[in-house]
Write an enzyme that holds these catalytic residues in place. Structure first.
Site, PDB file in Angstrom:
ATOM      1  N   ASP A 113       0.810  -1.268  -0.120  1.00  0.00           N
ATOM      2  CA  ASP A 113      -0.053  -0.019   0.056  1.00  0.00           C
ATOM      3  C   ASP A 113       0.881   1.303   0.071  1.00  0.00           C
ATOM      4  OD1 ASP A 113      -1.670   1.950   0.516  1.00  0.00           O
ATOM      5  OD2 ASP A 113      -2.653   1.222   2.279  1.00  0.00           O
ATOM      6  N   VAL A 114       0.946   1.957  -1.011  1.00  0.00           N
ATOM      7  CA  VAL A 114       2.083   3.035  -1.233  1.00  0.00           C
ATOM      8  C   VAL A 114       1.515   4.173  -0.415  1.00  0.00           C
ATOM      9  CG1 VAL A 114       2.582   2.465  -3.564  1.00  0.00           C
ATOM     10  CG2 VAL A 114       0.848   4.129  -3.182  1.00  0.00           C
TER      11      VAL A 114
ATOM     12  N   TYR B 148      -7.634  14.552  -8.951  1.00  0.00           N
ATOM     13  CA  TYR B 148      -6.342  13.780 -10.028  1.00  0.00           C
ATOM     14  C   TYR B 148      -5.901  14.787 -10.456  1.00  0.00           C
ATOM     15  CZ  TYR B 148      -4.419  10.649 -13.320  1.00  0.00           C
ATOM     16  OH  TYR B 148      -3.633   9.853 -14.228  1.00  0.00           O
TER      17      TYR B 148
END
Length: 244
Positions: free
Chosen positions: A59-60, A151
């Site tokens: 999980d970054v 984003y």
């Protein structure tokens, strides 16, 4: 075999664009650690390049998970030469209806995840006095797209973070550059092109008149990780078919 002997960590490396980059790196002789929350299509790579592929659940957005990833890569293959920080997510929605949790998830994955991966990889690379880091942005970092505020904002931030990291890490022998894809026929791009009305409205903005292939983006990642780009640092490489 431009990456022969190199050890590369690719986040989001088990599907889509990340998988294409991992495939290209393996073709060029690298040993590859594919990091992602789920294994997805990693079995195909393991079968094609036995002994040169390692899947690592990651999980970054989690500091310990990223630290464990970089340590595992260095321990398993004996080095850490290249990082491609590719893991990303998009939670589309116009600002007035975008939930706080969706905003925070996008920031945590796209921006905080990039920071954690670059920081931990750089610590390993600094010890060896050499390394290549490739972050991944998007053509939407500098272009307005309704409903993509979270984003786009995170990808714009990734580009500035990359430039700063390049200035800090360059003297330590670590090149840091950013890959900025346009519309690609994998991952989020595939969903985009699936709607004919949406795609027809954007196709005219491309001077090449078509969506990019994942392999074309992967080739650019190989360039940034390979010997031809030794004097490239702090650069955002747009691979977008001439997107206006």
């Amino acid at each position: 075999m431009r990456l022969a002997g190199r050890v590369a960590v690719i986040t989001g490396g088990t599907k889509g664009l990340g998988l294409a980059i991992a495939t290209a790196f393996l073709t060029e002789g690298a040993r590859v650690v594919c990091a992602a929350r789920h294994p997805h299509d990693i079995g195909k790579l393991e079968a094609e390049a036995p002994g040169r592929v390692l899947y690592r659940p990651t999980d970054v957005a989690d500091e310990r998970s990223v630290q464990d990833l970089m340590n595992a890569a260095a321990e398993h293959f004996g080095a850490l030469d290249v990082l491609v920080s590719n893991a990303g997510t998009s939670r589309d929605g116009k600002i007035v209806r975008l939930g706080l949790a969706e905003w925070q998830e996008t920031v945590a994955t796209n921006l905080t995840g990039t920071f954690l991966c670059v920081r931990e990889a750089a610590r390993h690379m600094t010890e060896r006095g050499a390394g290549r880091i490739v972050t991944v942005s998007s053509s939407l970092a500098g272009r307005v797209a309704l409903g993509a505020s979270a984003y786009s904002a995170t990808k714009a931030a990734v580009e500035m973070f990359t430039r700063t990291a390049a200035a800090e890490l360059g003297p330590k022998g670590i090149n840091v550059n950013c890959l900025s894809p346009g519309y690609v026929d994998e991952g989020m791009g595939k969903r985009f092109s699936a709607d004919p009305a949406v795609w027809d409205a954007h196709k005219s903005r491309l001077s090449l008149g078509r969506m990019g292939r994942a392999e074309e983006i992967a080739d650019a990642a190989v360039y940034l990780a390979g010997p031809e780009s030794t004097y490239v640092n702090g650069h955002v490489l747009e691979v977008n078919g001439g997107l206006a």
